[in-house]
Design a protein around this motif. Structure first.
Motif, PDB file in Angstrom:
ATOM      1  N   PHE A 155       0.712  -1.340   0.157  1.00  0.00           N
ATOM      2  CA  PHE A 155       0.087   0.163   0.150  1.00  0.00           C
ATOM      3  C   PHE A 155       0.839   1.337   0.020  1.00  0.00           C
ATOM      4  O   PHE A 155       1.926   1.300   0.375  1.00  0.00           O
ATOM      5  CB  PHE A 155      -1.124   0.011   1.441  1.00  0.00           C
ATOM      6  N   THR A 156       0.158   2.215  -0.556  1.00  0.00           N
ATOM      7  CA  THR A 156       0.825   3.703  -0.480  1.00  0.00           C
ATOM      8  C   THR A 156       0.775   4.125   0.962  1.00  0.00           C
ATOM      9  O   THR A 156      -0.181   3.496   1.716  1.00  0.00           O
ATOM     10  CB  THR A 156       0.417   4.472  -1.361  1.00  0.00           C
ATOM     11  N   GLU A 157       1.265   5.142   1.343  1.00  0.00           N
ATOM     12  CA  GLU A 157       1.197   5.826   2.693  1.00  0.00           C
ATOM     13  C   GLU A 157      -0.243   6.327   2.743  1.00  0.00           C
ATOM     14  O   GLU A 157      -0.579   6.342   3.826  1.00  0.00           O
ATOM     15  CB  GLU A 157       2.404   6.849   2.768  1.00  0.00           C
ATOM     16  N   ARG A 158      -0.642   6.927   1.677  1.00  0.00           N
ATOM     17  CA  ARG A 158      -2.119   7.553   1.763  1.00  0.00           C
ATOM     18  C   ARG A 158      -3.073   6.557   2.071  1.00  0.00           C
ATOM     19  O   ARG A 158      -4.220   6.626   2.797  1.00  0.00           O
ATOM     20  CB  ARG A 158      -2.235   8.235   0.564  1.00  0.00           C
ATOM     21  N   GLU A 159      -2.813   5.322   1.221  1.00  0.00           N
ATOM     22  CA  GLU A 159      -3.813   4.016   1.616  1.00  0.00           C
ATOM     23  C   GLU A 159      -4.077   3.558   2.892  1.00  0.00           C
ATOM     24  O   GLU A 159      -4.880   3.412   3.495  1.00  0.00           O
ATOM     25  CB  GLU A 159      -3.493   2.955   0.326  1.00  0.00           C
ATOM     26  N   LEU A 160      -2.820   3.475   3.482  1.00  0.00           N
ATOM     27  CA  LEU A 160      -2.867   3.240   4.905  1.00  0.00           C
ATOM     28  C   LEU A 160      -3.338   4.250   5.910  1.00  0.00           C
ATOM     29  O   LEU A 160      -3.870   3.852   6.762  1.00  0.00           O
ATOM     30  CB  LEU A 160      -1.064   2.962   5.434  1.00  0.00           C
ATOM     31  N   GLU A 161      -3.236   5.323   5.387  1.00  0.00           N
ATOM     32  CA  GLU A 161      -4.040   6.366   6.289  1.00  0.00           C
ATOM     33  C   GLU A 161      -5.504   6.278   6.136  1.00  0.00           C
ATOM     34  O   GLU A 161      -6.158   6.376   7.163  1.00  0.00           O
ATOM     35  CB  GLU A 161      -3.500   7.634   5.924  1.00  0.00           C
ATOM     36  N   VAL A 162      -5.967   5.765   4.867  1.00  0.00           N
ATOM     37  CA  VAL A 162      -7.314   5.650   4.520  1.00  0.00           C
ATOM     38  C   VAL A 162      -7.822   4.554   5.223  1.00  0.00           C
ATOM     39  O   VAL A 162      -8.857   4.505   5.884  1.00  0.00           O
ATOM     40  CB  VAL A 162      -7.543   5.616   2.789  1.00  0.00           C
TER      41      VAL A 162
END
Length: 211
Positions: A151-158
């Protein structure tokens, strides 16, 4: 074909009330009820049942341990009944394979809806339970078992935000992105994890955190 359901709760009043209420629905057949987790597990090992509605606090074998045995050894999908003072068991129950989480004071129509959704393979965690659980969630950036390379960092945040019970509008405000972008990230996460529903993302996230 009706949904074959069993109920396990050590409180006779709750147990019998659920049996009566749920039996009114033509799509649900209440096969048996139990007052402890051991009898529940023993029955399910020998009988085909679609869904089990399981209390957490029961004698002999509690609901969390029963969930593990049932999930490992049968095709029965477990929905756990909980109260607000039992949040310490929620993550363990999810790790053990629970497909649904409901508060005991949930309205009958919501319980029936959840049974039908779980039977179709859709995981359901009541919003109040998910919100309660979020208070004890560890950030994915700290100790975790999730393969972050997927996952991208933003996906992990989501994923974290979803596990906290936030809707798309709330996520967009928290991360300063548009709701459309949030939807795109959710679609990407679902594709990477082979999941089909946002609630399953929350379960995936919580299930893979270290205890």
């Amino acid at each position: 074909m009706s949904i074959r359901l069993v109920i396990a709760d050590d409180d006779a009043l709750i147990r019998d009330s659920l049996r009566i209420i749920l039996s009114y629905d033509k799509e649900i057949e209440v096969v048996e009820v139990f007052e402890n987790g051991k009898d529940l597990v023993d029955f399910l090992l020998d009988n085909e049942v679609d869904v089990a509605l399981v209390d957490i606090r029961m004698p002999l074998v509690n609901g969390v341990k029963a969930t593990l045995e049932v999930s490992k050894n049968t095709k029965t999908k477990v929905i756990i009944l909980t109260t607000f003072d039992e949040d310490e068991y929620i993550r363990e129950g999810i790790k053990n394979g629970a497909k649904g989480y409901l508060l005991k004071n949930t309205k009958p129509e919501k319980i029936i809806e959840t049974i039908k959704l779980v039977n179709k393979g859709i995981a359901v965690i009541q919003e109040e339970v998910l919100t309660k659980l979020s208070n004890n969630i560890i950030s994915v950036k700290n100790n975790n078992q999730i393969d972050t390379s997927l996952f991208t960092e933003r996906e992990l945040e989501v994923m974290l935000a979803i596990s906290e019970g936030l809707n798309n509008k709330e996520i967009s405000k928290k991360l300063f992105i548009s709701e459309g972008t949030v939807k795109n990230y959710i679609t990407s996460i679902l594709q990477k994890t082979n999941l089909t529903h946002r609630t399953q993302i929350a379960i995936y996230y919580i299930k893979n955190l270290e205890s």
